[in-house]
Design a protein around this motif. Structure first.
Motif, PDB file in Angstrom:
ATOM      1  N   LYS A 124       0.834  -1.206   0.000  1.00 39.57           N
ATOM      2  CA  LYS A 124       0.000   0.000   0.000  1.00 39.57           C
ATOM      3  C   LYS A 124       0.873   1.262   0.000  1.00 39.57           C
ATOM      4  O   LYS A 124       0.599   2.210  -0.737  1.00 39.57           O
ATOM      5  CB  LYS A 124      -0.930  -0.015   1.215  1.00 39.57           C
ATOM      6  CG  LYS A 124      -1.896   1.135   1.251  1.00 39.57           C
ATOM      7  CD  LYS A 124      -2.823   1.063   2.446  1.00 39.57           C
ATOM      8  CE  LYS A 124      -3.785   2.229   2.371  1.00 39.57           C
ATOM      9  NZ  LYS A 124      -4.261   2.672   3.622  1.00 39.57           N
ATOM     10  N   GLU A 125       1.930   1.263   0.805  1.00 41.79           N
ATOM     11  CA  GLU A 125       2.831   2.422   0.863  1.00 41.79           C
ATOM     12  C   GLU A 125       3.512   2.660  -0.481  1.00 41.79           C
ATOM     13  O   GLU A 125       3.651   3.804  -0.917  1.00 41.79           O
ATOM     14  CB  GLU A 125       3.890   2.226   1.944  1.00 41.79           C
ATOM     15  CG  GLU A 125       3.361   2.371   3.347  1.00 41.79           C
ATOM     16  CD  GLU A 125       4.418   2.057   4.412  1.00 41.79           C
ATOM     17  OE1 GLU A 125       5.618   1.954   4.086  1.00 41.79           O
ATOM     18  OE2 GLU A 125       4.023   1.905   5.581  1.00 41.79           O
ATOM     19  N   LEU A 126       3.933   1.584  -1.142  1.00 43.07           N
ATOM     20  CA  LEU A 126       4.574   1.711  -2.451  1.00 43.07           C
ATOM     21  C   LEU A 126       3.604   2.308  -3.460  1.00 43.07           C
ATOM     22  O   LEU A 126       3.958   3.238  -4.188  1.00 43.07           O
ATOM     23  CB  LEU A 126       5.089   0.357  -2.938  1.00 43.07           C
ATOM     24  CG  LEU A 126       5.664   0.332  -4.353  1.00 43.07           C
ATOM     25  CD1 LEU A 126       6.885   1.236  -4.461  1.00 43.07           C
ATOM     26  CD2 LEU A 126       6.016  -1.092  -4.759  1.00 43.07           C
ATOM     27  N   ILE A 127       2.386   1.798  -3.487  1.00 42.61           N
ATOM     28  CA  ILE A 127       1.384   2.289  -4.441  1.00 42.61           C
ATOM     29  C   ILE A 127       1.055   3.754  -4.175  1.00 42.61           C
ATOM     30  O   ILE A 127       1.001   4.574  -5.096  1.00 42.61           O
ATOM     31  CB  ILE A 127       0.123   1.404  -4.399  1.00 42.61           C
ATOM     32  CG1 ILE A 127       0.455   0.027  -4.988  1.00 42.61           C
ATOM     33  CG2 ILE A 127      -1.049   2.060  -5.143  1.00 42.61           C
ATOM     34  CD1 ILE A 127      -0.584  -1.033  -4.724  1.00 42.61           C
ATOM     35  N   GLU A 128       0.866   4.103  -2.893  1.00 43.26           N
ATOM     36  CA  GLU A 128       0.567   5.500  -2.557  1.00 43.26           C
ATOM     37  C   GLU A 128       1.714   6.420  -2.945  1.00 43.26           C
ATOM     38  O   GLU A 128       1.493   7.522  -3.458  1.00 43.26           O
ATOM     39  CB  GLU A 128       0.258   5.625  -1.065  1.00 43.26           C
ATOM     40  CG  GLU A 128      -1.084   5.048  -0.677  1.00 43.26           C
ATOM     41  CD  GLU A 128      -1.322   5.025   0.829  1.00 43.26           C
ATOM     42  OE1 GLU A 128      -0.401   5.356   1.607  1.00 43.26           O
ATOM     43  OE2 GLU A 128      -2.448   4.657   1.226  1.00 43.26           O
ATOM     44  N   THR A 129       2.945   5.985  -2.720  1.00 43.50           N
ATOM     45  CA  THR A 129       4.119   6.791  -3.079  1.00 43.50           C
ATOM     46  C   THR A 129       4.212   6.949  -4.596  1.00 43.50           C
ATOM     47  O   THR A 129       4.445   8.051  -5.099  1.00 43.50           O
ATOM     48  CB  THR A 129       5.408   6.139  -2.526  1.00 43.50           C
ATOM     49  OG1 THR A 129       5.307   6.066  -1.103  1.00 43.50           O
ATOM     50  CG2 THR A 129       6.641   6.934  -2.910  1.00 43.50           C
ATOM     51  N   ALA A 130       4.013   5.847  -5.312  1.00 43.55           N
ATOM     52  CA  ALA A 130       4.139   5.877  -6.775  1.00 43.55           C
ATOM     53  C   ALA A 130       3.089   6.781  -7.422  1.00 43.55           C
ATOM     54  O   ALA A 130       3.383   7.486  -8.390  1.00 43.55           O
ATOM     55  CB  ALA A 130       4.032   4.458  -7.330  1.00 43.55           C
ATOM     56  N   TYR A 131       1.872   6.763  -6.903  1.00 44.83           N
ATOM     57  CA  TYR A 131       0.786   7.525  -7.519  1.00 44.83           C
ATOM     58  C   TYR A 131       0.564   8.905  -6.899  1.00 44.83           C
ATOM     59  O   TYR A 131      -0.435   9.563  -7.197  1.00 44.83           O
ATOM     60  CB  TYR A 131      -0.522   6.732  -7.451  1.00 44.83           C
ATOM     61  CG  TYR A 131      -0.587   5.607  -8.458  1.00 44.83           C
ATOM     62  CD1 TYR A 131      -0.482   5.858  -9.824  1.00 44.83           C
ATOM     63  CD2 TYR A 131      -0.761   4.296  -8.043  1.00 44.83           C
ATOM     64  CE1 TYR A 131      -0.552   4.839 -10.744  1.00 44.83           C
ATOM     65  CE2 TYR A 131      -0.833   3.261  -8.959  1.00 44.83           C
ATOM     66  CZ  TYR A 131      -0.730   3.542 -10.313  1.00 44.83           C
ATOM     67  OH  TYR A 131      -0.800   2.529 -11.220  1.00 44.83           O
ATOM     68  N   GLU A 132       1.476   9.358  -6.065  1.00 45.21           N
ATOM     69  CA  GLU A 132       1.334  10.678  -5.442  1.00 45.21           C
ATOM     70  C   GLU A 132       1.188  11.753  -6.521  1.00 45.21           C
ATOM     71  O   GLU A 132       1.975  11.827  -7.467  1.00 45.21           O
ATOM     72  CB  GLU A 132       2.557  10.977  -4.566  1.00 45.21           C
ATOM     73  CG  GLU A 132       2.400  12.212  -3.731  1.00 45.21           C
ATOM     74  CD  GLU A 132       3.557  12.401  -2.770  1.00 45.21           C
ATOM     75  OE1 GLU A 132       3.930  13.564  -2.551  1.00 45.21           O
ATOM     76  OE2 GLU A 132       4.083  11.403  -2.253  1.00 45.21           O
ATOM     77  N   GLY A 133       0.142  12.569  -6.389  1.00 45.98           N
ATOM     78  CA  GLY A 133      -0.086  13.657  -7.337  1.00 45.98           C
ATOM     79  C   GLY A 133      -0.838  13.244  -8.594  1.00 45.98           C
ATOM     80  O   GLY A 133      -1.066  14.076  -9.477  1.00 45.98           O
ATOM     81  N   PHE A 134      -1.232  11.982  -8.721  1.00 41.44           N
ATOM     82  CA  PHE A 134      -1.974  11.506  -9.890  1.00 41.44           C
ATOM     83  C   PHE A 134      -3.473  11.631  -9.641  1.00 41.44           C
ATOM     84  O   PHE A 134      -3.954  11.318  -8.562  1.00 41.44           O
ATOM     85  CB  PHE A 134      -1.690  10.016 -10.156  1.00 41.44           C
ATOM     86  CG  PHE A 134      -0.412   9.730 -10.892  1.00 41.44           C
ATOM     87  CD1 PHE A 134      -0.448   9.216 -12.184  1.00 41.44           C
ATOM     88  CD2 PHE A 134       0.817   9.945 -10.291  1.00 41.44           C
ATOM     89  CE1 PHE A 134       0.729   8.923 -12.857  1.00 41.44           C
ATOM     90  CE2 PHE A 134       1.988   9.654 -10.959  1.00 41.44           C
ATOM     91  CZ  PHE A 134       1.953   9.147 -12.242  1.00 41.44           C
ATOM     92  N   SER A 135      -4.204  12.047 -10.663  1.00 44.93           N
ATOM     93  CA  SER A 135      -5.665  12.011 -10.591  1.00 44.93           C
ATOM     94  C   SER A 135      -6.109  10.585 -10.922  1.00 44.93           C
ATOM     95  O   SER A 135      -5.324   9.781 -11.446  1.00 44.93           O
ATOM     96  CB  SER A 135      -6.277  12.979 -11.605  1.00 44.93           C
ATOM     97  OG  SER A 135      -6.055  12.501 -12.929  1.00 44.93           O
TER      98      SER A 135
END
Length: 142
Positions: free
Chosen positions: A113-124
């Motif tokens: 979950k942390e990896l996904i949240e970090t990777a998609y930071e700032g994405f709509s």
């Protein structure tokens, strides 16, 4: 930044490498220094099913048979997974988490979950959907 379509595969490789580094650091900090990110992915994958065959696991983690076997052997040594031969077909081997392995499922879910949240930071949401669609198309071409 200049857009050069020939660098896409290089960028994908860089993203993969950075995600592995991220997970390795987080696993070390979470008390799992003896594992690599592929081990964490196996634990996460097995937490989603009661058990699965080595063949199924090999396909899901996208590794060859010998690599999967080596990864599973390490997890068996650490008593995180167990394997059993199929009683009807001795060529088939099933893999499942042990009780000790199940203790790590929350950690691997949290790290994922942390990896996904970090990777998609700032994405709509639309950007995420477009990215996924384009990467699936690229993957299908290869």
């Amino acid at each position: 930044m200049q857009h050069n379509t020939s660098t896409v595969l290089s960028l994908i490789s860089k993203i993969h490498s950075k995600s592995q580094d991220f997970l390795q650091k987080e696993m070390r900090e979470s008390g799992l220094p003896e594992l690599v990110s592929s081990h964490g992915f196996i634990i996460y994958t097995l937490s989603q099913a009661e058990c699965m065959t080595m063949c199924e696991l090999t396909q899901i983690i996208n590794r060859d048979k010998s690599t999967t076997t080596a990864l599973i052997k390490k997890l068996e040594e650490l008593e995180l997974v167990q394997t059993k031969r199929c009683v009807h077909d001795s060529r088939k081997k099933y893999v499942s988490l042990t009780e000790k392995g199940k203790e790590y499922t929350e950690t691997t879910k949290k790290l994922s979950k942390e990896l996904i949240e970090t990777a998609y930071e700032g994405f709509s949401e639309e950007e995420k959907a477009n990215l996924l669609s384009l990467l699936e198309k690229l993957s299908g071409n290869l």
